[in-house]
Design a protein around this motif. Structure first.
Motif, PDB file in Angstrom:
ATOM      1  N   CYS A   1      11.023 -11.230   0.005  1.00 34.12           N
ATOM      2  CA  CYS A   1      11.341 -10.144  -0.794  1.00 34.12           C
ATOM      3  C   CYS A   1      10.383  -8.976  -1.322  1.00 34.12           C
ATOM      4  O   CYS A   1       9.461  -9.432  -2.408  1.00 34.12           O
ATOM      5  CB  CYS A   1      11.863 -10.694  -2.377  1.00 34.12           C
ATOM      6  SG  CYS A   1      12.937  -9.687  -3.255  1.00 34.12           S
ATOM      7  N   THR A   2      10.323  -7.935  -0.869  1.00 42.44           N
ATOM      8  CA  THR A   2       9.509  -6.843  -0.977  1.00 42.44           C
ATOM      9  C   THR A   2       9.700  -5.948  -2.103  1.00 42.44           C
ATOM     10  O   THR A   2      10.710  -6.009  -2.648  1.00 42.44           O
ATOM     11  CB  THR A   2       9.324  -5.955   0.296  1.00 42.44           C
ATOM     12  OG1 THR A   2      10.404  -5.119   0.276  1.00 42.44           O
ATOM     13  CG2 THR A   2       8.924  -6.757   1.632  1.00 42.44           C
ATOM     14  N   ALA A   3       8.676  -5.336  -2.623  1.00 44.46           N
ATOM     15  CA  ALA A   3       8.991  -4.190  -3.727  1.00 44.46           C
ATOM     16  C   ALA A   3      10.141  -3.308  -3.170  1.00 44.46           C
ATOM     17  O   ALA A   3      10.898  -2.896  -4.025  1.00 44.46           O
ATOM     18  CB  ALA A   3       7.749  -3.435  -3.864  1.00 44.46           C
TER      19      ALA A   3
ATOM     20  N   VAL B   1       5.093   2.536  -7.972  1.00 44.84           N
ATOM     21  CA  VAL B   1       4.588   1.202  -7.791  1.00 44.84           C
ATOM     22  C   VAL B   1       4.335   0.997  -6.200  1.00 44.84           C
ATOM     23  O   VAL B   1       3.494   0.604  -5.906  1.00 44.84           O
ATOM     24  CB  VAL B   1       5.546   0.028  -8.345  1.00 44.84           C
ATOM     25  CG1 VAL B   1       4.949  -1.231  -8.035  1.00 44.84           C
ATOM     26  CG2 VAL B   1       5.122   0.360  -9.935  1.00 44.84           C
ATOM     27  N   ILE B   2       5.461   1.250  -5.535  1.00 44.33           N
ATOM     28  CA  ILE B   2       5.485   1.131  -4.017  1.00 44.33           C
ATOM     29  C   ILE B   2       4.374   1.708  -3.536  1.00 44.33           C
ATOM     30  O   ILE B   2       3.485   1.129  -2.454  1.00 44.33           O
ATOM     31  CB  ILE B   2       6.726   1.310  -3.626  1.00 44.33           C
ATOM     32  CG1 ILE B   2       7.988   0.162  -4.027  1.00 44.33           C
ATOM     33  CG2 ILE B   2       6.830   1.547  -2.036  1.00 44.33           C
ATOM     34  CD1 ILE B   2       9.166   0.663  -3.735  1.00 44.33           C
ATOM     35  N   GLU B   3       4.286   3.060  -3.832  1.00 44.03           N
ATOM     36  CA  GLU B   3       3.337   4.067  -3.132  1.00 44.03           C
ATOM     37  C   GLU B   3       1.863   3.508  -3.344  1.00 44.03           C
ATOM     38  O   GLU B   3       0.972   3.332  -2.533  1.00 44.03           O
ATOM     39  CB  GLU B   3       3.553   5.394  -3.503  1.00 44.03           C
ATOM     40  CG  GLU B   3       2.508   6.513  -3.086  1.00 44.03           C
ATOM     41  CD  GLU B   3       2.373   6.572  -1.335  1.00 44.03           C
ATOM     42  OE1 GLU B   3       1.382   6.521  -0.611  1.00 44.03           O
ATOM     43  OE2 GLU B   3       3.382   6.060  -0.762  1.00 44.03           O
ATOM     44  N   ALA B   4       1.574   3.103  -4.701  1.00 44.05           N
ATOM     45  CA  ALA B   4       0.402   2.925  -5.282  1.00 44.05           C
ATOM     46  C   ALA B   4      -0.032   1.578  -4.524  1.00 44.05           C
ATOM     47  O   ALA B   4      -1.059   1.341  -3.979  1.00 44.05           O
ATOM     48  CB  ALA B   4       0.111   2.626  -6.567  1.00 44.05           C
ATOM     49  N   CYS B   5       0.635   0.625  -4.409  1.00 45.93           N
ATOM     50  CA  CYS B   5       0.325  -0.709  -3.551  1.00 45.93           C
ATOM     51  C   CYS B   5       0.157  -0.700  -2.273  1.00 45.93           C
ATOM     52  O   CYS B   5      -0.517  -0.995  -1.719  1.00 45.93           O
ATOM     53  CB  CYS B   5       1.559  -1.651  -4.028  1.00 45.93           C
ATOM     54  SG  CYS B   5       1.476  -2.451  -5.832  1.00 45.93           S
TER      55      CYS B   5
END
Length: 368
Positions: free
Chosen positions: A317-319, A127-131
């Motif tokens: 508050c980040t992913a 999720v973090i990489e895709a976003c």
């Protein structure tokens, strides 16, 4: 004034009805539900609501007077083209939904996700990489990171009132991924560094499967700060028949902050040089400078997200922050499984996960 289009996926308690539970002096404050926060911001137009449950869709339609209600969130994204999407489902489908938003070329600029971010570290990484690759901002609703009392405590720390921070303690009865996300992201906010390693103790059943659990743990941070968290029962506060006292404390070389009763009773203590006849530095209680604000913490989170869109900043508050909370919780369980030993981060096995109980698959409103 710039106008933003917002949509919500998952129309249950935290999206729609949570404010019905807020009492006059509740720490959360209203608005707290995602739809209510969007509705309270004149900069935002709510253009779509989506849920797989017909009962949830119809309840939201009646409550909010919004007819753009969809059973398929993808159709909603195609038809309404929102700038911001709140993902308020249970954790089970959340990673897939966020990956679809990130990779589906819908034009979404920001996601406001509920916690926990997902089940596994592998899902969180994806999720973090895709976003990141698709330039989508992710803000995770660990609400104490926007609460005015907690923000004031952080400002006092950053302004040097406590000197060099040595230790942070977080107490709150909860399972480790649901409200445990709140507990751990508050701990890491005050530590102001990433965690390096964890030693933990978990509920005995946590060694048998990947289900959610209560735990306690010792956390070492990269800046030398040490932290302690405990999600077992912690004190006398009784809420709706459950003991769930929450308390946070931050100790430094020059003083201490205690946020008793989840911030309802904040305390500021500073060190004072010895007076005549005394040979030790003493701690003096100061007046905690309680902020005045007209916004609830959740509405602050919405405006923080708008500022991030406009200025290219990161939300409070980040992913990555949410992933760290999940990783600390998993590390505490792995420490327990290995005989309460030190577990270094990042964990090499990214398939490790914590799974919600099966009853989370059915919306709480439909269980009552």
């Amino acid at each position: 004034m710039t106008r933003y289009r917002a949509a919500v996926i998952g129309l249950g308690r935290i999206a729609s009805t949570f404010d019905d539970e807020i009492e006059t002096y509740d720490i959360h404050g209203a608005p707290h539900a995602h739809i209510a926060c969007f509705a309270a911001a004149p900069e935002i137009e709510i253009v779509g609501l989506a849920d797989t449950w017909e009962e949830q869709r119809e309840a939201a339609r009646r409550r909010w007077g919004i007819d753009a209600v969809f059973a398929d969130y993808r159709q909603m994204l195609r038809d309404t083209k929102p700038d911001i999407v709140s993902v308020c489902t249970s954790a089970k489908p959340r990673a897939d939904i966020m990956l679809e938003i990130a990779n589906g070329s819908y034009g979404v600029r920001a996601i406001r996700a509920e916690k926990p971010l997902c089940f596994s570290l592998q899902e969180a990484d994806a999720v973090i990489e895709a976003c990141r690759s698709n330039h989508i901002i992710v803000s995770v609703n660990c609400v104490r990171r926007w609460h005015p009392i907690f923000r004031r405590a952080l400002a006092l720390i950053e302004d040097g009132w406590l000197g060099d921070i040595q230790h942070v303690q977080a107490l709150g009865q909860c399972v480790m991924t649901n409200n445990g996300s709140h507990l751990l992201t508050t701990l890491t906010m005050f530590a102001r560094a990433r965690a390096d390693w964890v030693m933990g103790e978990a509920e005995s059943t946590a060694v048998d499967d990947d289900g959610d659990f209560e735990a306690a743990g010792y956390v070492a941070f990269g800046n030398g700060v040490r932290g302690y968290f405990r999600s077992f029962a912690n004190g006398p506060d009784r809420h709706r028949g459950e003991i769930e006292e929450w308390e946070f404390s931050v100790t430094g070389t020059g003083g201490m902050i205690r946020l008793v009763q989840d911030g309802r009773a904040p305390e500021l203590w500073t060190a004072e040089e010895p007076r005549p006849g005394m040979n030790r530095i003493t701690m003096v209680r100061r007046t905690f400078p309680v902020p005045t604000t007209t916004r609830s913490a959740s509405l602050e989170a919405v405006y923080d997200l708008l500022a991030c869109i406009e200025r290219g900043a990161e939300p409070r508050c980040t992913a990555e922050d949410a992933r760290e909370a999940l990783e600390i919780a998993i590390a505490a369980r792995e420490s327990h499984r290995r005989g309460n030993v030190r577990v270094d981060l990042p964990l090499p096995d990214r398939s490790l996960q914590i799974i919600e109980p099966p009853h989370y698959d059915i919306p709480k409103a439909l269980q009552r």
